[in-house]
Every structure is written in structure tokens, then in C-alpha cells.
Design an enzyme around this catalytic site. Structure first.
Site, mmCIF file in Angstrom:
data_model
loop_
_atom_site.group_PDB
_atom_site.id
_atom_site.type_symbol
_atom_site.label_atom_id
_atom_site.label_comp_id
_atom_site.label_asym_id
_atom_site.label_seq_id
_atom_site.Cartn_x
_atom_site.Cartn_y
_atom_site.Cartn_z
ATOM 1 N N LYS A 57 -54.325 3.443 2.727
ATOM 2 C CA LYS A 57 -54.123 3.400 4.184
ATOM 3 C C LYS A 57 -53.448 4.690 4.588
ATOM 4 C CE LYS A 57 -51.648 -0.406 3.343
ATOM 5 N NZ LYS A 57 -52.282 -1.387 4.221
ATOM 6 N N ARG A 58 -53.352 4.931 5.907
ATOM 7 C CA ARG A 58 -52.622 6.124 6.340
ATOM 8 C C ARG A 58 -51.199 6.113 5.799
ATOM 9 N NH1 ARG A 58 -55.181 9.584 10.256
ATOM 10 N NH2 ARG A 58 -53.145 10.605 10.320
ATOM 11 N N LYS A 60 -60.487 -6.464 3.776
ATOM 12 C CA LYS A 60 -61.530 -5.922 2.894
ATOM 13 C C LYS A 60 -61.182 -6.189 1.437
ATOM 14 C CE LYS A 60 -62.142 -2.452 6.409
ATOM 15 N NZ LYS A 60 -61.606 -1.178 6.924
ATOM 16 N N THR A 67 -56.659 -4.209 8.517
ATOM 17 C CA THR A 67 -58.016 -4.671 8.231
ATOM 18 C C THR A 67 -58.368 -4.362 6.775
ATOM 19 O OG1 THR A 67 -58.764 -2.594 9.219
ATOM 20 C CG2 THR A 67 -58.980 -4.569 10.566
ATOM 21 N N LYS A 98 -45.522 1.621 6.815
ATOM 22 C CA LYS A 98 -46.417 0.992 5.836
ATOM 23 C C LYS A 98 -45.782 0.945 4.445
ATOM 24 C CE LYS A 98 -50.576 2.433 8.398
ATOM 25 N NZ LYS A 98 -51.314 1.195 8.723
ATOM 26 N N HIS A 105 -53.233 -2.050 20.159
ATOM 27 C CA HIS A 105 -53.300 -1.957 18.692
ATOM 28 C C HIS A 105 -51.988 -1.601 18.032
ATOM 29 C CE1 HIS A 105 -57.738 -2.186 18.271
ATOM 30 N NE2 HIS A 105 -57.730 -1.618 19.466
HETATM 31 C C1 26W Z 1 -52.117 9.476 19.294
HETATM 32 C C2 26W Z 1 -51.608 8.195 19.585
HETATM 33 C C3 26W Z 1 -52.152 7.042 18.866
HETATM 34 C C4 26W Z 1 -51.642 5.830 19.161
HETATM 35 C C5 26W Z 1 -52.124 4.728 18.559
HETATM 36 C C6 26W Z 1 -53.166 7.144 17.930
HETATM 37 C C7 26W Z 1 -53.653 6.036 17.308
HETATM 38 C C8 26W Z 1 -53.120 4.818 17.641
HETATM 39 C C9 26W Z 1 -53.687 3.571 17.031
HETATM 40 C C10 26W Z 1 -53.367 2.390 17.916
HETATM 41 C C11 26W Z 1 -53.235 3.331 15.658
HETATM 42 C C12 26W Z 1 -54.075 2.287 14.981
HETATM 43 O O1 26W Z 1 -55.097 2.606 14.398
HETATM 44 N N1 26W Z 1 -53.634 1.025 14.992
HETATM 45 C C13 26W Z 1 -54.188 0.058 14.057
HETATM 46 O O2 26W Z 1 -55.217 -0.691 14.674
HETATM 47 C C14 26W Z 1 -55.830 -1.546 13.727
HETATM 48 C C15 26W Z 1 -57.002 -2.201 14.391
HETATM 49 O O3 26W Z 1 -56.574 -3.107 15.353
HETATM 50 C C16 26W Z 1 -54.831 -2.535 13.170
HETATM 51 O O4 26W Z 1 -55.459 -3.294 12.173
HETATM 52 C C17 26W Z 1 -53.621 -1.800 12.574
HETATM 53 O O5 26W Z 1 -52.633 -2.717 12.176
HETATM 54 C C18 26W Z 1 -53.060 -0.841 13.586
HETATM 55 O O6 26W Z 1 -52.047 -0.042 13.006
#
Ligand code: 26W
Length: 824
Positions: free
Chosen positions: A554-555, A666, A662, A560, A363
């Protein structure tokens, strides 16, 4: 008994009303006069749950009887939000429930609003898991979610003096009516200890993990109601429970309390969700959480498999395990351990079964988000797993082509162990090697995976990487969140779109229908009024319903680029002040999003938005033409109010950095026009909605790559050549928005100038302003704007998570729909 039985299933208004009264008295323990809104919520949720239970057991029984192949979605996060409207809507009894409550003198909205938002996730990855659960159940796919039942979800965000402050999110405080505790579904999970070598019955070397600490994982099940109520799947979340065995040494020492304290501490495992989105902190508790839920889930999966089988060679034909990022990747070593150590399989057989069972979704490509656990930590916490990882690595490196070619640099990149600095286990490499399929979440992201982090693995295993572009569930994100628009759509094209979103393409021709455009605008306006009221309640700010609602939700993260949006806001503010006689298109800038508590830059950006809002919103010289709001505590529930009201959707990440997005889907589905870079799924959104119906700007991923490869650029030069950018930055750096602390934003200005502007905010600024101007000009022509908005909604059908999940089912999982038998 018989009549009560019927009562519990009745879906008509009278039956619901009688159920409510019965539940209120006999389960909540209140009478109608004393009941609070929360009591009513619990009452209604319990009554609705009754309507689900029979079908849930039917579904589970059908899967069992058919010994159907199941898919197990292992995810450290499930961002599900509220479930009441979702359950009612998927059961098709929203109106009946509203009427039943009406007869009791209650408002449905009040009852719905009393439900806490289940925020067991950070952002995109967690919400994707929740959309997938809805899509699997809605299509009759035998899909299970496995995760952790965090006592505290993602923190509650408040602003104090414009700064983000975090509070615990106590979603379980008043109980959770949706879940069923399963105290009998209990698995031991071990930590620490050491590994003993011994000879097995045939004299082969074997290993056992001894002297370990033990925690129990206890299951809580939540029914996942599919659309139409035919299939009800299960989300199983694990909660940590202390074991009952005591260390007798402690008793003899008279240290009974100390022994009990240790037990209590072990329950901290499922206490809280880590609030980091895309930054890895390497905390031991996090590793233990990952292993805890993965081990419990695998034990449960094997137990279910063994109900029908005595050997393991069929496991890959009966179970597909999807790893939602690397968080559960330790499961690869754990399944090897279970098969080899506990079930005495030969290594090579176990490895073949493991690889055929697992698949991995990546992701993010951000280096700071790639998990790499120190070898020393895994050795201590999971000693047997460290051995297994070494063994997997040795066998793999021994047979790679690089070995033959003597290419040591390549070998060290392929290794599961990063040997530069402190030795670490690369969880992405482990996940890749232990899976038969590895996927990215948008076409661009999948290409970049092949070119960057997994380039060597892709060369080694060219068929393993594949793309599965993300999607969103149309049930929650259109039908439930936007009743005004979904009712309009249904009157024109029927309701087939709800379970087959490709049908929404039938709206295309309506874009040229002047009456339909008027009705489409009316629906949007209704949603904008609802959001305006929400904004007033949350921030005290009054906004113009006729202004462009320009939305970035978003976060908070530098990649971003909320900062790009803020800089444009300041530039627009200056233009409006300089030209007070021009008739400006009024703009409302809506921001919302949380920053990781330790991400100082993101928190400073929050403060900046609030500071800019304070200045702009109180400056009479802009005549209400510009308002800036930052809504607190963005979550699924807030998204359901904000997204349907948006005119313009901000998807402005530095190209190459947003894996998919995503929220972009939406917003476009709800008729917002996108202003965005060619990043993540924006690329595919442009292909579907048409280049004329989206505002694309900025550098491409290739251009970003080239620019960085050529040593970057000098932001100072860009700034010097763009007066409006220079002026906006000067205002920030001289304290125009922070008169109480003129140096407050020094770190931001520094990052954008001498810091080299890593995220290319200044580089993309001019083109972003051009795209913003184009959007504002278009908004002056409501007919043309609406036409494009309708074409966005009509052309987003492909982005349904039903389509995504079907692609996984066909190309990765090989699972098929099962029709549950509901005749007992
Ligand atoms: C603590 C480490 C960590 C590492 C990665 C925490 C959370 C993550 C996630 C991979 C971050 C995340 O939510 N990624 C998002 O995934 C979505 C679903 O596929 C994508 O639409 C987003 O672009 C992506 O940032």
C-alpha cells in the site's frame, strides 16, 4: 470487404492469427521477423480492440435510443493497470489468443508483459474508480468514467542506495492502442479574467465571465469491456489542447513567439498526475486540473442531455453525477454557472436541479487531505465561481436553524468559507451542500463522518449521509490475477462466481475436505513460486517458498503503520538470533509501496526497510528463517503477482484512520489471513469471514479517540516496560541498521518517543506481537491454516464491487441495466 469484416470479428484461433498478421503488417508496419515484443503487443491489442468496437457502438446506441439515465463517475484518478488480459478475459478468448500466438511461435506472457501499466492514480481512490468501471460494464449499467488523460502517470519508483528516487512514468511513449482520439469532441475551458454585470432581456441582473484565458479539452475514449462482452462502456479522458486564437497585440509587438509559448504552456494542464495521496498541497495547477476536467465533463453531459431534451428540469432523471472525493466538487458551482449564466435558468431552479444530480463520496477523514482552496486563488482563477460559491453560502446560512438559534460557532463551522487564518473554500462542505446523497466507504468510516467532519451537516440534513462499503472486481483480482485458484474454484462450484461473487460461499463446505485443502495449498504454492521468482528478479533476494509470506502492500504513510511491521520484524530478528536452536517458522516479510515525493518521513521509512533488509538478509545466524524484501514500483501489475501469493495480509492502520481499504479485500479473497486493527472495512471483513479466521489486535477507534481526548499517552513509559520494543528502537536509534550514518533515523525515533507517537505505534506494539505469534503458531498446522484460508475466500463474496455498484445504482443513482441490442 465483407470477408475482412468477418475477420475483424472472428473469435476463433485461426481468425485471431490471421488478424494478428494483418495488423502487424498494415498497422504496426513490421514483418514477423523484425517485430519486437512491443510490436506484438500493439498488434494483439489492436486486433482485440476490433472485437470490441461493434459491441461498443451497439451499447452507446442503445443508451441513446432508450434515452437511458446514465451515471457519470467524475474522478481525477483511474488506476486501471494493464488492459490486454482484462479485455481477453472479459471477452472469453484468453485460450484462443494464447493458441493463436503459440502458432506464431510467441509466448502470451511475453506479449502481455510488453504492455505499460496505466497508473493514472495514486492508490485506493483511483483503483476503486477502475473496479467500479468494470462492475458497471459487467452488469450492463450505463456508466461513464470521466477524468484526465495524464501524459505522465504516477511516477516510477526506483531505489538508489535504498532511497526512493522518482522517475517519470511515460506510459504513452509508444502510443496507446486502446484509446480513440476524438479531435472533434472539443470544449473550451476558461481561466482568470473578470465578471461583468449586465441586465438581461427582462431587466434582471445577470453576469458574464469575460477576458478569460481559454484552453481546449479534447476527448480520448477507451472502451470498458464488461464481463461476457455484452456491454462495452466508455472511459472518456480529457487532454489539454491550446486554442488557435492569438493575441493580436502580441503580433503587433512582434511577439509572435511569446503568444505561441503561452499556447504551449496551456497544454501543461494534462501533463502530470499529482503524486500526493492524502496530503493537499494547494497548488494552482492542481485547482486548474480539477476545473478543467470537471467543466469539460459537464459540458459533454449537458450536450448529450440536450440531444433529447429542450429544458433542464429532467436532468436529474437522466444524469447522475458521482463526485469521487472533492476533487471535482467545483462542478457544483460550474453546473450552476452553466444553467444560470449560459442557459438562463432561475437560481432556485438551477440549484434544485444541481443538488438532485450530484452525489459525493468521501474517502478520507485525515484533516491534511481535506481540500480547502484559498479564496484569493479561486477569485483569481475562477472569478465567477467564487461569486456563485458566496451566493450558495449566503442563501444556505440564511435559512439554517443555527441562524435562528444564534449559534455563531455552529454557523461558522457550516460555512463554505473557513474564516480562520487565510480565508479558504471548504470543498467538502460545498460537495455536501450541493449533493442529494453523501456517502462514506465503510460502515465505520460513515459513522465517523457523522461524528466528526460532517457532524453539523449531518444534524442539518440527517438523511443525506449513507454508507457504501467498498468492493473489488472479482474479474481482475481473482479470475485474472489468480488463474490457479480460480480454475480450482470453477472445477468445484462452476463459473457463476465470476459475475455473482456471492456464489463463492459454496466453497465453505470444502474447507473440511482434505483433498480440496491440498489443492488449495497447491494453488497458493504455485503463486508463491511465481512471486519468489519475481522477488529474485527485482531484488536479487532468494526467499523460501515454504515461509509465511507476510505482505504489506500500500502507499507508504505513517497512519498505515509500516513502522509497526518493521518494529515487529526487528523484534523477531532478535528473538531468532537469541534462540538459534528453536525451530522457527520461517517468515518472509514482503513490503511494497510508494511515498509521496515530498513526504520525507515516508521516504525515510522506505530507507529503513531497505536498511533492515540488508542486515537481516545477510545475517547467517538467522538461517534463512527471516527475509525482508521491499519490492520497487508497486502498481496494479505488481499487485496482481504479489496478492495471490500472500499468506498473511497486513492491515494495521491506527483505528479510525483508514477509510476502508480495498487491498485488505483483495488479499482475503485470494486466501490470505488478515492481521489487522478494527479499522475501515476490516470491521466488516471480520463479520463476514468470522472472528476465528482473522487476527485482530490493537486499540479500537473509540479507544483511540478517548486516549487522544484525555491528552494522549507517554510512549516512553510503554517503551520502558516492553524490553523487545525498547531493544528494537535502541537498535534503530544507535545505528545498528545505518552504520554509515548513525543519526539517520533520529526523526523516526523522535516521532515515536518525544513526538508523542501520534499514530500509536508503540501503544499497539505488544498486542500486534501477540497476534503475530498466534499467526506463526497457526502456520505450523497447515491443515488448520488452509481451512481458515479457504473460509476467507469463501466468505468474501459480499466484497465484490458488483454489490457496491448495485447499492449505488439503487440507493443513490436510480440507474438500471440496459440490454444493448447487437443486431444493428
Ligand atoms: C491531494 C489530496 C488528496 C486527498 C485525498 C489525494 C488523495 C486523496 C484520497 C482520498 C486518498 C485515498 O485514496 N483514499 C482511500 O480511498 C480508498 C477508496 O475508498 C479507501 O479504501 C482508503 O481507505 C482511502 O485511504
Amino acid at each position: 470487404f465483407k470477408s475482412r469484416d468477418i475477420e475483424r470479428r472472428s473469435l476463433d484461433v485461426d481468425g485471431l492469427k490471421r488478424s494478428f498478421l494483418e495488423w502487424l503488417v498494415y498497422s504496426v508496419g513490421k514483418d514477423a521477423r523484425a517485430a519486437t515484443r512491443r510490436d506484438w503487443f500493439h498488434t494483439v491489442a489492436l486486433a482485440v480492440r476490433d472485437r470490441v468496437v461493434d459491441r461498443w457502438m451497439d451499447t452507446t446506441r442503445s443508451y441513446y435510443h432508450e434515452d437511458a439515465k446514465r451515471v457519470y463517475y467524475l474522478s481525477l484518478e483511474f488506476l486501471i493497470g494493464r488492459l490486454l488480459t482484462n479485455s481477453l478475459s472479459n471477452l472469453g478468448i484468453v485460450d484462443e489468443c494464447r493458441q493463436a500466438l503459440d502458432r506464431l511461435g510467441l509466448s502470451m506472457e511475453d506479449v502481455v508483459d510488453a504492455e505499460p501499466d496505466a497508473a493514472l492514480g495514486n492508490g485506493g481512490l483511483g483503483r476503486l474508480a477502475a473496479c467500479f468501471l468494470d462492475s458497471m460494464a459487467s452488469q450492463g449499467l450505463p456508466g461513464y468514467g470521466y477524468g484526465i488523460r495524464y501524459e505522465f502517470g504516477l511516477f516510477e519508483q526506483r531505489f538508489e542506495n535504498g532511497w526512493q528516487v522518482e522517475y517519470p512514468e511515460q506510459w504513452l511513449q509508444f502510443g496507446n492502442p486502446w484509446e480513440f482520439a476524438r479531435p472533434e469532441v472539443l470544449y473550451p475551458v476558461q481561466f482568470y479574467g473578470r465578471v461583468e454585470e449586465f441586465r438581461d432581456s427582462v431587466g434582471e441582473r445577470a453576469y458574464r465571465w469575460v477576458d478569460a484565458d481559454r484552453v481546449l479539452a479534447m476527448a480520448y475514449d477507451t472502451p470498458v469491456v464488461g464481463f461476457g462482452g455484452e456491454t462495452i462502456n466508455t472511459l472518456r479522458l480529457w487532454s489539454a489542447r491550446a486554442t488557435r486564437d492569438f493575441n493580436f497585440g502580441h503580433f503587433n509587438d512582434g511577439a509572435y513567439m511569446k503568444a505561441v509559448e503561452q499556447k504551449i504552456l496551456s497544454e501543461n494542464l494534462s501533463r502530470v498526475l499529482y503524486p500526493n495521496d492524502a496530503t493537499e498541497t494547494g497548488k494552482e495547477l492542481r485547482l486548474k486540473q480539477e476545473y478543467f476536467f470537471t467543466s469539460a465533463s459537464l459540458q459533454d453531459i449537458l450536450r448529450r442531455y440536450l440531444q433529447h431534451h429542450t429544458t433542464f428540469e429532467n436532468l436529474p432523471n437522466k444524469a447522475a453525477i458521482q463526485l469521487n472525493d472533492t476533487h471535482p466538487a467545483i462542478g457544483i458551482a460550474e453546473l450552476m454557472r452553466l444553467l444560470v449564466d449560459q442557459h438562463a435558468l432561475r437560481w432556485d431552479d438551477a440549484w434544485e436541479i444541481t443538488r438532485a444530480t450530484f452525489a459525493y463520496t468521501n474517502h478520507t477523514l485525515l484533516p491534511e487531505a481535506l481540500e480547502a482552496w484559498p479564496v484569493r486563488m479561486i477569485e483569481r482563477v475562477l472569478p465567477r465561481h467564487m461569486q456563485i460559491i458566496y451566493e450558495i453560502n449566503a442563501k444556505f446560512l440564511n435559512r439554517t436553524k443555527a441562524k435562528a438559534a444564534g449559534d455563531n460557532a455552529r454557523l461558522s463551522r457550516l460555512s463554505l468559507i473557513d474564516e480562520r487564518g487565510e480565508r479558504r473554500v471548504r470543498m467538502g462542505n460545498l460537495a455536501f451542500l450541493g449533493s442529494h446523497k453523501v456517502n462514506g466507504v465503510s460502515a465505520l468510516h460513515t459513522d465517523l463522518m457523522k461524528q466528526t467532519v460532517f457532524a453539523d451537516f449531518h444534524e442539518e440534513f440527517p438523511d443525506r449521509i449513507n454508507n457504501k462499503t467498498n468492493g473489488i472486481t472479482p474479474r481482475r483480482w481473482l479470475k485474472q490475477a489468480n488463474p490457479a485458484l480460480s480454475e480450482l474454484i470453477t472445477t468445484r462450484i462452476g463459473e457463476g462466481w465470476i459475475s455473482d461473487l456471492s456464489q463463492i460461499a459454496a466453497l465453505r463446505e470444502k474447507a473440511d475436505d482434505v483433498v480440496f485443502r491440498e489443492e488449495f495449498r497447491r494453488a497458493k504454492r504455485k503463486n508463491k513460486k511465481r512471486l519468489a521468482a519475481y522477488i529474485a528478479r527485482q531484488t536479487g533476494e532468494e526467499v523460501l517458498v515454504d515461509s509465511i509470506f507476510d505482505v504489506q502492500v500500500k502507499r507508504m504513510h505513517e497512519y498505515k503503520r509500516q513502522l509497526l511491521n518493521v518494529l515487529h520484524t526487528i523484534a523477531l530478528y532478535n528473538e531468532m538470533r537469541d534462540n538459534p536452536t528453536v525451530s522457527w517458522v520461517p517468515v518472509t516479510k514482503v513490503f511494497a509501496g510508494k511515498a509521496a515525493p515530498s513526504y520525507h518521513m515516508a521516504k525515510l521509512i522506505i530507507k529503513l526497510i531497505n536498511d533492515v533488509a540488508k542486515v537481516v538478509n545477510h545475517d547467517p545466524s538467522v538461517h534463512d528463517n527471516l527475509k525482508v524484501v521491499l519490492l520497487p514500483n508497486y502498481n496494479v501489475t505488481a499487485a496482481e503477482i504479489i496478492i495471490p501469493a500472500a499468506d498473511l495480509s497486513e492491515q494495521i492502520s491506527t483505528a479510525g484512520m483508514e477509510a476502508s481499504g480495498t487491498g485488505n479485500m483483495k488479499l482475503a479473497l485470494n486466501g490470505a489471513l488478515t492481521i489487522g486493527t478494527l479499522d475501515g472495512a476490516n470491521v466488516e471483513i471480520r463479520e463476514h469471514v468470522g472472528a476465528d479466521n482473522i487476527f485482530i489486535f490493537g486499540m479500537t477507534a473509540d479507544e483511540v479517540n478517548d486516549l487522544r481526548a484525555s491528552g494522549g499517552f507517554n510512549p516512553r513509559e510503554v517503551i520502558a516496560s516492553n524490553p523487545s520494543l525498547k531493544r528494537a528502537l535502541d537498535m534503530i536509534s544507535t545505528g545498528a541498521f545505518s552504520p554509515d550514518d548513525r543519526n539517520r533515523y533520529h526523526p523516526i525515533v523522535q516521532a515515536l518517543t518525544d513526538g508523542g507517537d501520534h499514530f500509536l505505534v508503540t501503544a499497539d506494539f505488544a498486542d500486534y506481537c501477540r497476534a503475530q505469534d498466534a499467526a506463526m503458531q497457526l502456520y505450523r498446522d497447515p491443515e488448520e491454516w488452509t481451512r481458515k484460508a479457504i473460509l476467507n475466500t469463501a466468505n468474501m463474496g459480499w466484497f465484490s464491487s458488483d454489490r457496491t455498484v448495485n447499492e449505488y445504482a439503487g440507493e443513490i443513482w436510480d440507474v438500471h441495466p440496459v440490454k444493448p441490442s447487437h443486431d444493428g
